[in-house]
Design a protein around this motif. Sequence first.
Motif, PDB file in Angstrom:
ATOM      1  N   UNK A   1       1.054  -1.348   0.115  1.00 39.46           N
ATOM      2  CA  UNK A   1       0.017   0.052  -0.139  1.00 39.46           C
ATOM      3  C   UNK A   1       0.800   1.173  -0.231  1.00 39.46           C
ATOM      4  N   UNK A   2       2.093   0.945   0.464  1.00 37.22           N
ATOM      5  CA  UNK A   2       3.057   2.347   0.680  1.00 37.22           C
ATOM      6  C   UNK A   2       3.412   2.762  -0.782  1.00 37.22           C
ATOM      7  N   UNK A   3       3.248   1.981  -1.779  1.00 40.64           N
ATOM      8  CA  UNK A   3       3.635   2.268  -2.909  1.00 40.64           C
ATOM      9  C   UNK A   3       2.665   2.992  -3.904  1.00 40.64           C
ATOM     10  N   UNK A   4       1.304   3.018  -3.362  1.00 41.43           N
ATOM     11  CA  UNK A   4       0.282   3.451  -4.200  1.00 41.43           C
ATOM     12  C   UNK A   4       0.211   5.264  -3.939  1.00 41.43           C
ATOM     13  N   UNK A   5       0.444   5.765  -4.921  1.00 44.53           N
ATOM     14  CA  UNK A   5       0.322   7.359  -4.606  1.00 44.53           C
ATOM     15  C   UNK A   5      -1.346   7.753  -4.289  1.00 44.53           C
ATOM     16  N   UNK A   6      -2.351   6.961  -4.739  1.00 42.24           N
ATOM     17  CA  UNK A   6      -3.809   7.523  -4.639  1.00 42.24           C
ATOM     18  C   UNK A   6      -4.196   6.871  -3.039  1.00 42.24           C
ATOM     19  N   UNK A   7      -3.342   6.220  -2.240  1.00 38.07           N
ATOM     20  CA  UNK A   7      -3.809   5.826  -1.114  1.00 38.07           C
ATOM     21  C   UNK A   7      -2.801   6.513   0.007  1.00 38.07           C
ATOM     22  N   UNK A   8      -3.625   6.820   1.117  1.00 36.22           N
ATOM     23  CA  UNK A   8      -2.821   7.278   2.129  1.00 36.22           C
ATOM     24  C   UNK A   8      -2.984   6.351   3.592  1.00 36.22           C
ATOM     25  N   UNK A   9      -1.635   5.845   4.048  1.00 37.07           N
ATOM     26  CA  UNK A   9      -1.713   4.732   5.032  1.00 37.07           C
ATOM     27  C   UNK A   9      -1.233   5.385   6.241  1.00 37.07           C
ATOM     28  N   UNK A  10      -1.901   5.252   7.501  1.00 37.66           N
ATOM     29  CA  UNK A  10      -1.954   5.715   8.787  1.00 37.66           C
ATOM     30  C   UNK A  10      -1.711   4.852   9.662  1.00 37.66           C
ATOM     31  N   UNK A  11      -0.627   4.922  10.454  1.00 33.73           N
ATOM     32  CA  UNK A  11      -0.428   4.163  11.806  1.00 33.73           C
ATOM     33  C   UNK A  11      -0.913   4.630  12.968  1.00 33.73           C
ATOM     34  N   UNK A  12      -1.955   4.078  13.587  1.00 30.66           N
ATOM     35  CA  UNK A  12      -2.629   4.707  14.690  1.00 30.66           C
ATOM     36  C   UNK A  12      -1.460   4.139  16.168  1.00 30.66           C
ATOM     37  N   UNK A  13      -1.685   4.758  17.223  1.00 29.56           N
ATOM     38  CA  UNK A  13      -1.008   4.491  18.503  1.00 29.56           C
ATOM     39  C   UNK A  13      -0.863   3.099  18.512  1.00 29.56           C
ATOM     40  N   UNK A  14      -1.688   2.184  18.652  1.00 24.54           N
ATOM     41  CA  UNK A  14      -1.638   0.772  18.901  1.00 24.54           C
ATOM     42  C   UNK A  14      -0.913  -0.065  17.939  1.00 24.54           C
ATOM     43  N   UNK A  15      -0.239   0.534  16.859  1.00 22.01           N
ATOM     44  CA  UNK A  15       0.303  -0.086  16.036  1.00 22.01           C
ATOM     45  C   UNK A  15      -0.399  -0.578  14.650  1.00 22.01           C
ATOM     46  N   UNK A  16      -2.023  -0.137  14.920  1.00 18.66           N
ATOM     47  CA  UNK A  16      -2.991  -0.751  13.721  1.00 18.66           C
ATOM     48  C   UNK A  16      -2.710   0.267  12.844  1.00 18.66           C
ATOM     49  N   UNK A  17      -2.944  -0.166  11.394  1.00 14.16           N
ATOM     50  CA  UNK A  17      -2.993   0.741  10.375  1.00 14.16           C
ATOM     51  C   UNK A  17      -4.466   0.833   9.728  1.00 14.16           C
ATOM     52  N   UNK A  18      -4.668   2.069   9.150  1.00 11.08           N
ATOM     53  CA  UNK A  18      -5.752   2.327   8.321  1.00 11.08           C
ATOM     54  C   UNK A  18      -5.277   2.927   7.039  1.00 11.08           C
ATOM     55  N   UNK A  19      -6.126   2.766   6.138  1.00 12.78           N
ATOM     56  CA  UNK A  19      -5.788   3.141   4.825  1.00 12.78           C
ATOM     57  C   UNK A  19      -7.166   4.112   4.328  1.00 12.78           C
ATOM     58  N   UNK A  20      -6.909   4.953   3.382  1.00 13.85           N
ATOM     59  CA  UNK A  20      -8.068   5.697   2.766  1.00 13.85           C
ATOM     60  C   UNK A  20      -7.547   6.356   1.449  1.00 13.85           C
TER      61      UNK A  20
END
Length: 256
Positions: free
Chosen positions: A225-244
């Motif tokens: 997912x990090x290679x997609x320009x169209x997607x934003x990857x976010x890491x929460x405090x607990x270490x969990x990731x969300x994407x939008x």
Amino acid sequence: MGTMQNYVEPRVAVFVDCDNTSPDILDYALKIASQFGRIVLRRGYGNHTTLAKTWQQALVEKAFTPCLQFQYAAGKNTSDIALGLDALEAMFDGRIDRFCLVTSDSDFAYLCRKLRERGATVSIIGEAKTPAALRNASDQFFEWAHEAGEPENQHDSKASPAVSAPREKTLVKRRPKFVVDAVALLAGQTPDGQVHLSALGQYLKRTDPAFSPDVYGYSGLVDMLKTYDLLVLTKAEGGHYTVQLGANDLVGMQPR
């Protein structure tokens, strides 16, 4: 403490269609099946020629029960029927939680559907030739390449180039558009427009049982997912990731 005491490890069955595949697949199949729980049933199905000449050593070494089926008439594959009946029996007896069928034969697609209808989880471990009808009938498909088994069995120096060839292919990273489509669909149903990585991974597996980031050259879904320009990857405090979707999501949804 009560949760740990009441935990019951999932019971797994590994049924091998020996008439349809090579003994070299067995190590890979057991590694895949072991991640799901405790393997309580190990069976290999085939006719006399297959089991005696091709599979005997592998089945003995890996502690599989050989299920010999004689052919009562030419062209009749009784092994497939025996495997199917034993799988249904194990399910109705409540002995198995997950089935791992080692085959590339699309005839087992109906068996997969019936097992899943009754609540069982089914994984298919097969070769690249496995038809889409069988892949999509399972909960998860694992593709085995014949080259993967060769390094353990070959000890000559000529084997080295053949081993490195498949790994070189993974260096070519691809970004399939259906991943963006999946994020757009799932994130669009949430209030904040974000989808948890685990939910995205589960969705991708359900839509394509053979989906795996390493097929496209990545070590994992986060790496992909990090290679997609169209997607934003976010890491929460607990270490969990969300994407939008990013700001240019509408542009990204257009065919390239």
